[in-house]
Every structure is written in structure tokens, then in C-alpha cells.
Write an enzyme that holds these catalytic residues in place. Structure first.
Site, PDB file in Angstrom:
ATOM      1  N   HIS A   1       0.847  -1.188   0.000  1.00  0.00           N
ATOM      2  CA  HIS A   1       0.000   0.000   0.000  1.00  0.00           C
ATOM      3  C   HIS A   1       0.883   1.239   0.000  1.00  0.00           C
ATOM      4  O   HIS A   1       2.024   1.189   0.439  1.00  0.00           O
ATOM      5  CB  HIS A   1      -0.963   0.023   1.196  1.00  0.00           C
ATOM      6  CG  HIS A   1      -0.308  -0.075   2.534  1.00  0.00           C
ATOM      7  ND1 HIS A   1       0.257  -1.248   3.023  1.00  0.00           N
ATOM      8  CD2 HIS A   1      -0.112   0.854   3.504  1.00  0.00           C
ATOM      9  CE1 HIS A   1       0.753  -1.034   4.235  1.00  0.00           C
ATOM     10  NE2 HIS A   1       0.560   0.243   4.545  1.00  0.00           N
TER      11      HIS A   1
ATOM     12  N   HIS B   1       0.943   5.291   1.108  1.00  0.00           N
ATOM     13  CA  HIS B   1       0.320   6.386   1.843  1.00  0.00           C
ATOM     14  C   HIS B   1       0.406   7.655   1.002  1.00  0.00           C
ATOM     15  O   HIS B   1       1.450   7.946   0.405  1.00  0.00           O
ATOM     16  CB  HIS B   1       1.075   6.647   3.157  1.00  0.00           C
ATOM     17  CG  HIS B   1       1.050   5.506   4.108  1.00  0.00           C
ATOM     18  ND1 HIS B   1       0.198   5.465   5.188  1.00  0.00           N
ATOM     19  CD2 HIS B   1       1.779   4.367   4.152  1.00  0.00           C
ATOM     20  CE1 HIS B   1       0.409   4.346   5.863  1.00  0.00           C
ATOM     21  NE2 HIS B   1       1.363   3.661   5.253  1.00  0.00           N
TER      22      HIS B   1
END
Length: 138
Positions: free
Chosen positions: A101, A103
Site C-alpha cells: 500500500h 500512503h
């Protein structure tokens, strides 16, 4: 491929509700439950990759463009002065959920210091030796 035991797979694929700000066939972008700043978002692939070393070329090609798109929208909508794209790999690097992932963290004028370090240095000859070690592993 999805991992049925992965919380980010479940969120990315809509099995767990989230504050979604963007979605397409490959990614879901959600607001982080523990934001570093107002608007902090996570870009989650709908397929499971433990970290960037497992990310396939199709996802890798698109994630940076998506980060720029989300960051640009944050600047327009939230009035932030800039944004960080942060991606952690491994426990020592701060990764806590082992599903790739990225940010997207809005940065505001006079906001808290984040994603910063004190620049270090190399001893004589150490920089070239380190570069050679990395080149050999490529």
C-alpha cells in the site's frame, strides 16, 4: 490473487466498509483510520502483494500516477501545501500490514514534521563499496 486472511484485501475489494475516495478495477483509495494529517489516504491494490518487491509491472506502472492524481486532488480540495507518497517495506521500515500500500499524506504549512531524517555520511571509500554491493545484487 486475493488473500482471504488479509484485511487490506478485504477492504480493497469492498468486503469491509471504508471511507473510499477513489476506486477503479485495480485499486481502492481510502482514508487512513489513524491519519498523520487530515486527508491521509492509502492506495490499496485489489490484488495481494506483500510488498513492493512482489508488485507486478502493471500495478507498479499505475500506482505512482494514481498517487500523483490523489495528491493533486488533496491540494485542490484540502488546501494542503504539498503531500508525501510513502511506501514501507518490511518490519524494520515500518510496514505493519503486509499488503502493498502507498500512503498519500497531505502536508500543511506549519504542520508537524514527518518523513524526515538527519543526513548521515560515508567514510572514505565506503560509498563506492556500498554502490558496488548493490549493483552486484541487481
Amino acid at each position: 490473487m486475493r488473500d482471504d486472511n488479509c484485511i487490506f484485501c478485504k477492504i480493497a475489494n469492498g468486503d469491509i466498509p471504508s471511507a473510499t475516495i477513489y476506486e477503479d478495477d485495480m485499486f481502492r483509495v481510502i482514508l487512513d483510520l489513524g491519519p498523520a494529517s487530515k486527508g491521509h489516504a492509502l492506495i490499496l491494490p485489489k490484488e495481494h502483494f506483500a510488498d513492493v518487491t512482489e508488485l507486478d509491472d502493471v500495478y507498479a506502472e499505475k500506482v505512482l500516477k494514481l498517487g500523483a492524481k490523489i495528491g493533486g486532488a488533496m491540494k485542490k480540495s484540502l488546501g494542503c501545501a504539498g503531500f508525501n507518497l510513502v511506501q514501507n517495506n518490511g518490519i524494520a521500515a515500518g510496514q505493519t500490514v503486509f499488503h502493498f500500500h502507498m500512503h498519500v499524506i497531505p502536508r500543511y504549512e506549519n504542520g508537524p514534521e514527518m518523513v524526515a531524517w538527519v543526513p548521515g555520511s560515508y567514510e572514505e571509500g565506503e560509498m563506492e563499496k556500498t554502490a558496488e554491493e548493490i549493483r552486484k545484487a541487481l
